[in-house]
Design an enzyme around this catalytic site. Structure first.
Site, PDB file in Angstrom:
ATOM      1  CG  ASN A 194       8.645  -1.866   0.817  1.00  0.00           C
ATOM      2  OD1 ASN A 194       7.762  -1.950   1.813  1.00  0.00           O
ATOM      3  ND2 ASN A 194       8.797  -0.942   0.235  1.00  0.00           N
TER       4      ASN A 194
ATOM      5  N   PRO B 254       1.100  -1.619  -0.017  1.00  0.00           N
ATOM      6  CG  PRO B 254      -0.426  -1.151   2.315  1.00  0.00           C
ATOM      7  CD  PRO B 254       0.651  -1.915   0.868  1.00  0.00           C
ATOM      8  CG  ASN B 255      -0.369   4.314   1.233  1.00  0.00           C
ATOM      9  OD1 ASN B 255      -0.941   4.843   0.541  1.00  0.00           O
ATOM     10  ND2 ASN B 255      -0.385   3.704   2.353  1.00  0.00           N
TER      11      ASN B 255
ATOM     12  CE1 TYR C  21       8.634   5.201   2.490  1.00  0.00           C
ATOM     13  CE2 TYR C  21       6.980   7.121   2.570  1.00  0.00           C
ATOM     14  CZ  TYR C  21       8.224   5.853   3.273  1.00  0.00           C
ATOM     15  OH  TYR C  21       6.906   5.199   3.879  1.00  0.00           O
TER      16      TYR C  21
ATOM     17  CG  HIS D  90      10.924  -1.838   4.790  1.00  0.00           C
ATOM     18  ND1 HIS D  90       9.332  -1.378   5.268  1.00  0.00           N
ATOM     19  CD2 HIS D  90      10.760  -3.100   5.460  1.00  0.00           C
ATOM     20  CE1 HIS D  90       8.959  -2.850   5.318  1.00  0.00           C
ATOM     21  NE2 HIS D  90       9.173  -4.176   5.993  1.00  0.00           N
ATOM     22  CB  ILE D  91      12.160   2.899   0.477  1.00  0.00           C
ATOM     23  CG1 ILE D  91      11.566   2.554  -0.526  1.00  0.00           C
ATOM     24  CG2 ILE D  91      13.017   4.097  -0.153  1.00  0.00           C
ATOM     25  CD1 ILE D  91      10.936   2.988  -1.612  1.00  0.00           C
ATOM     26  CB  SER D  92      12.214   4.622   5.307  1.00  0.00           C
ATOM     27  OG  SER D  92      11.274   3.979   5.726  1.00  0.00           O
TER      28      SER D  92
ATOM     29  NE  ARG E 135       3.147   7.839   1.786  1.00  0.00           N
ATOM     30  CZ  ARG E 135       3.019   6.185   2.910  1.00  0.00           C
ATOM     31  NH1 ARG E 135       3.826   5.622   1.700  1.00  0.00           N
ATOM     32  NH2 ARG E 135       2.996   5.849   4.033  1.00  0.00           N
TER      33      ARG E 135
ATOM     34  CD  GLU F 111      10.521  -7.191   6.467  1.00  0.00           C
ATOM     35  OE1 GLU F 111       9.508  -5.925   6.935  1.00  0.00           O
ATOM     36  OE2 GLU F 111      10.719  -7.930   6.959  1.00  0.00           O
TER      37      GLU F 111
ATOM     38  CG  HIS G  90       4.742  -1.870  10.369  1.00  0.00           C
ATOM     39  ND1 HIS G  90       5.991  -2.614  10.604  1.00  0.00           N
ATOM     40  CD2 HIS G  90       4.420  -0.942   9.300  1.00  0.00           C
ATOM     41  CE1 HIS G  90       7.039  -1.193  10.090  1.00  0.00           C
ATOM     42  NE2 HIS G  90       5.883  -1.161   8.908  1.00  0.00           N
TER      43      HIS G  90
ATOM     44  NE  ARG H  36       5.767   4.426   9.491  1.00  0.00           N
ATOM     45  CZ  ARG H  36       5.426   4.582   8.323  1.00  0.00           C
ATOM     46  NH1 ARG H  36       5.176   3.363   7.783  1.00  0.00           N
ATOM     47  NH2 ARG H  36       4.241   5.580   8.042  1.00  0.00           N
TER      48      ARG H  36
ATOM     49  CG  ASP I 168      -0.606 -17.193   8.779  1.00  0.00           C
ATOM     50  OD1 ASP I 168       0.961 -16.963   9.205  1.00  0.00           O
ATOM     51  OD2 ASP I 168      -1.761 -17.243   9.052  1.00  0.00           O
TER      52      ASP I 168
ATOM     53  CB  ALA J  83       0.714  -0.618   6.478  1.00  0.00           C
TER      54      ALA J  83
ATOM     55  NE  ARG K  57       9.311   6.331   8.479  1.00  0.00           N
ATOM     56  CZ  ARG K  57       8.272   6.104   7.850  1.00  0.00           C
ATOM     57  NH1 ARG K  57       8.492   5.045   7.167  1.00  0.00           N
ATOM     58  NH2 ARG K  57       7.021   7.086   7.838  1.00  0.00           N
TER      59      ARG K  57
END
Length: 143
Positions: free
Chosen positions: A74, A11-12, A24, A100-102, A19, A98, A80, A111, A87, A77, A107
């Protein structure tokens, strides 16, 4: 299919480039994806993005993913709080990295915990979009 690598964004992440550019960056993912495809032209890099948890799970459970060379995920949200996504990852017969950009450690507290990390081969965070390139390099090197 082993030469196929799936990049899945949650998402996002369809809003990358606009954004929160201070977190990001300003590069749209589709632009960066073209660079990845040029860099790894011997591989089929398939991209999927959805803002919907069930759609991400359905995609992960598809035969194309299950028979591929691996997944770069990625989950945004959903990382988390989505036990359902965790699963689905646990059930995959291919490696998942996995991304994550940040740097999530810098954070908000919520997160800092990922429900999907225990089912992933590794986690890359804080490298900006370059985390995707590093994840691809890892999947190729582990073959």
């Amino acid at each position: 299919m082993m030469r196929t690598i799936h990049i899945i964004n949650g998402p996002n992440l369809n809003l990358l480039g606009v954004r929160d550019p201070e977190i990001y960056g300003t590069t749209p993912f589709e632009e960066y994806l073209e660079r990845l495809r040029d860099l790894y032209s011997a591989y089929d890099i398939v991209y999927y993005q959805s803002n919907h948890e069930g759609d991400l799970i359905d995609y992960l459970q598809g035969d194309e993913v299950r028979m591929s060379g691996g997944v770069i995920l990625n989950a945004g949200a959903y990382s988390h709080y989505s036990l359902a996504l965790a699963d689905a990852i646990q059930d995959l017969p291919v490696p998942v990295v996995e991304v994550h950009i940040s740097n999530l450690a810098k954070r908000e507290d919520i997160r800092k915990k990922s429900l999907i990390s225990p089912y992933c081969e590794g986690v890359l965070m804080g490298f900006g979009l370059d985390g995707y390139r590093l994840a691809i390099a890892h999947l190729i090197a582990r073959r």
